[in-house]
Design an enzyme around this catalytic site. Structure first.
Site, PDB file in Angstrom:
ATOM      1  N   TRP A  13       0.903  -1.379  -0.077  1.00 20.87           N
ATOM      2  CA  TRP A  13       0.056  -0.007  -0.073  1.00 20.87           C
ATOM      3  C   TRP A  13       0.796   1.142  -0.073  1.00 20.87           C
ATOM      4  O   TRP A  13       0.385   2.468  -0.111  1.00 20.87           O
ATOM      5  CB  TRP A  13      -0.913  -0.053   1.199  1.00 20.87           C
ATOM      6  CG  TRP A  13      -1.903  -1.224   0.898  1.00 20.87           C
ATOM      7  CD1 TRP A  13      -2.356  -1.989   0.014  1.00 20.87           C
ATOM      8  CD2 TRP A  13      -2.833  -1.656   2.293  1.00 20.87           C
ATOM      9  NE1 TRP A  13      -3.335  -2.574   0.456  1.00 20.87           N
ATOM     10  CE2 TRP A  13      -3.859  -2.583   1.816  1.00 20.87           C
ATOM     11  CE3 TRP A  13      -3.046  -1.006   3.572  1.00 20.87           C
ATOM     12  CZ2 TRP A  13      -4.810  -3.299   2.391  1.00 20.87           C
ATOM     13  CZ3 TRP A  13      -3.960  -1.657   4.337  1.00 20.87           C
ATOM     14  CH2 TRP A  13      -4.805  -2.722   3.654  1.00 20.87           C
ATOM     15  N   LYS A  14       2.097   1.199   0.246  1.00 23.93           N
ATOM     16  CA  LYS A  14       3.056   2.245   0.189  1.00 23.93           C
ATOM     17  C   LYS A  14       2.626   3.228   1.225  1.00 23.93           C
ATOM     18  O   LYS A  14       2.141   2.933   2.272  1.00 23.93           O
ATOM     19  CB  LYS A  14       3.175   2.836  -1.143  1.00 23.93           C
ATOM     20  CG  LYS A  14       3.785   1.817  -2.328  1.00 23.93           C
ATOM     21  CD  LYS A  14       4.153   2.197  -3.475  1.00 23.93           C
ATOM     22  CE  LYS A  14       4.561   1.072  -4.348  1.00 23.93           C
ATOM     23  NZ  LYS A  14       5.182   1.205  -5.603  1.00 23.93           N
ATOM     24  N   HIS A  97      13.028  -2.639  -1.419  1.00 23.65           N
ATOM     25  CA  HIS A  97      12.095  -2.198  -2.504  1.00 23.65           C
ATOM     26  C   HIS A  97      12.983  -0.768  -3.259  1.00 23.65           C
ATOM     27  O   HIS A  97      13.661  -0.042  -2.632  1.00 23.65           O
ATOM     28  CB  HIS A  97      10.742  -1.509  -1.916  1.00 23.65           C
ATOM     29  CG  HIS A  97      10.017  -1.215  -2.922  1.00 23.65           C
ATOM     30  ND1 HIS A  97       9.866  -0.073  -3.725  1.00 23.65           N
ATOM     31  CD2 HIS A  97       9.106  -1.846  -3.286  1.00 23.65           C
ATOM     32  CE1 HIS A  97       9.048  -0.227  -4.605  1.00 23.65           C
ATOM     33  NE2 HIS A  97       8.314  -1.163  -4.539  1.00 23.65           N
ATOM     34  N   GLU A 169      11.650  -7.162  -9.302  1.00 20.32           N
ATOM     35  CA  GLU A 169      10.844  -5.880  -9.792  1.00 20.32           C
ATOM     36  C   GLU A 169      11.684  -4.939 -10.523  1.00 20.32           C
ATOM     37  O   GLU A 169      12.440  -4.213 -10.151  1.00 20.32           O
ATOM     38  CB  GLU A 169      10.331  -5.138  -8.151  1.00 20.32           C
ATOM     39  CG  GLU A 169       9.255  -5.808  -7.604  1.00 20.32           C
ATOM     40  CD  GLU A 169       8.367  -5.105  -6.709  1.00 20.32           C
ATOM     41  OE1 GLU A 169       7.167  -4.951  -6.999  1.00 20.32           O
ATOM     42  OE2 GLU A 169       8.907  -4.100  -6.062  1.00 20.32           O
ATOM     43  N   SER A 218       3.531  -2.805 -12.136  1.00 18.24           N
ATOM     44  CA  SER A 218       2.398  -2.692 -12.937  1.00 18.24           C
ATOM     45  C   SER A 218       1.646  -3.647 -13.166  1.00 18.24           C
ATOM     46  O   SER A 218       1.014  -3.841 -14.122  1.00 18.24           O
ATOM     47  CB  SER A 218       2.770  -1.880 -14.262  1.00 18.24           C
ATOM     48  OG  SER A 218       3.524  -0.854 -14.171  1.00 18.24           O
ATOM     49  N   GLY A 239       1.479  -2.999  -6.144  1.00 20.03           N
ATOM     50  CA  GLY A 239       1.490  -1.639  -5.721  1.00 20.03           C
ATOM     51  C   GLY A 239      -0.116  -0.983  -5.737  1.00 20.03           C
ATOM     52  O   GLY A 239      -1.096  -1.189  -5.151  1.00 20.03           O
ATOM     53  N   GLY A 240      -0.002  -0.215  -7.140  1.00 19.47           N
ATOM     54  CA  GLY A 240      -1.208   0.610  -7.366  1.00 19.47           C
ATOM     55  C   GLY A 240      -2.448  -0.242  -7.427  1.00 19.47           C
ATOM     56  O   GLY A 240      -3.814   0.351  -6.736  1.00 19.47           O
TER      57      GLY A 240
HETATM   58  P1  PGA Z   1       3.089  -1.220  -8.923  1.00 19.05           P
HETATM   59  O1  PGA Z   1       4.045  -1.279  -7.690  1.00 19.05           O
HETATM   60  O2  PGA Z   1       2.262  -2.337  -8.907  1.00 19.05           O
HETATM   61  O3  PGA Z   1       2.283   0.181  -8.701  1.00 19.05           O
HETATM   62  O4  PGA Z   1       3.841  -0.956 -10.241  1.00 19.05           O
HETATM   63  C1  PGA Z   1       4.610  -2.303  -7.514  1.00 19.05           C
HETATM   64  C2  PGA Z   1       5.979  -2.067  -6.114  1.00 19.05           C
HETATM   65  O5  PGA Z   1       6.304  -1.111  -6.354  1.00 19.05           O
HETATM   66  O6  PGA Z   1       6.023  -3.046  -5.514  1.00 19.05           O
END
Ligand code: PGA
Length: 262
Positions: A13-14, A97, A169, A218, A239-240
């Site tokens: 969720w950052k 990360h 990643e 992504s 993430g998103g």
């Molecule tokens: P994202 O992020 O799915 O928004 O690209 C992935 C991550 O940073 O772990």
């Protein structure tokens, strides 16, 4: 005989959601995601939400992960949170990360120490590695992956390698980057083969076959199935799309529909 291999679906969720918002969001996920033996769903909220969410979650349904921590257990480190302070709340910890590496200049040495600290405190580190756009353009993808692996796993013993998850990643595929573009399954396959080859060299064949390797960058509900069908990819770090209940629940459902065997 073949046995089911666990799939990990991790929501990063950052720096989003207040603790109250995180709790409400978790409530929505709780209603829609049923526990599964083969799919481990892991949520990584901000540090400030870990304690309240740890009281709210059903651990058969969800596990929690820290997004970050400091590698010393206690002491005069203003503003930091140690993994020993977090370990009652989380079972996993994201380490290395790319946003930590490139926004906060976290060094390879810090990352190695964090991996070791997580293991020392009985948490599973999720070690993120991946090349930048420039490294890929210069043909240095394999070298970048190798150096991040060898450095990140520097303090890990042969006995402890089974306690680690690797997340591939590629930095250019993470949605927070300008011009981000999703990786192609062929790129991911190549990377997971490389990762397992290096793990084999460092820790032996069994470790290389058993270590979970995830993909992140992504991922959304349309692309998740394609990534999960890559042999050797054991899950996704999202993430998103993990911030949108419909998308995240659809990804978890996709993972549940695709049993993986070893
Ligand atoms: P994202 O992020 O799915 O928004 O690209 C992935 C991550 O940073 O772990």
């Amino acid at each position: 005989m073949t046995s089911p291999r666990k799939t990990y679906i991790i929501a990063n969720w950052k720096m989003n959601f207040t603790p109250g918002e995180a709790s409400l969001y978790l409530h929505r996920l709780e209603k829609r995601i049923t526990p599964s033996r083969n799919v481990q769903v892991i949520l990584a909220p901000s540090t400030v939400a870990l304690q309240p969410l740890s009281l709210q979650i059903n651990r058969r349904q969800f596990k929690l992960a820290a997004q970050n921590f400091y590698w010393r257990d206690y002491g005069a480190y203003t503003g930091e949170t140690s993994v020993s302070q977090l370990r009652g709340f989380v079972d996993y910890a994201i380490v290395g990360h790319s946003e930590r590496r490139y926004v906060f200049n976290e060094s390879e040495e810090d990352i190695a120490k964090k991996v070791a600290a997580a293991i020392r405190n009985n948490l599973t580190p999720i070690l993120c590695i991946g090349e930048t756009a420039m490294e890929r353009k210069d043909g240095e993808t394999a070298a970048a992956i190798y150096s991040q692996l060898i450095n990140g796993l520097h303090e890990v013993s042969k006995e402890d390698i089974s306690k680690i998850i690797i997340a591939y990643e590629p930095v250019w595929a993470i949605s927070s980057n300008k011009n981000a573009r999703p990786a192609k399954p062929a790129d991911i396959d190549e990377a997971q083969i490389l990762i397992r080859k290096h793990v084999s060299k460092l820790f032996g064949k069994t470790a290389s076959e058993q270590i979970p390797v995830l993909y992140g960058g992504s991922v959304n509900s349309d692309t998740a199935g394609g990534y999960l069908s890559i042999n050797g990819i054991d899950g996704l770090l999202i993430g998103g799309a993990s911030l949108i209940a419909d998308s995240f629940c659809a990804i978890v459902e996709t993972a549940k529909g695709m049993k993986k065997y070893e």
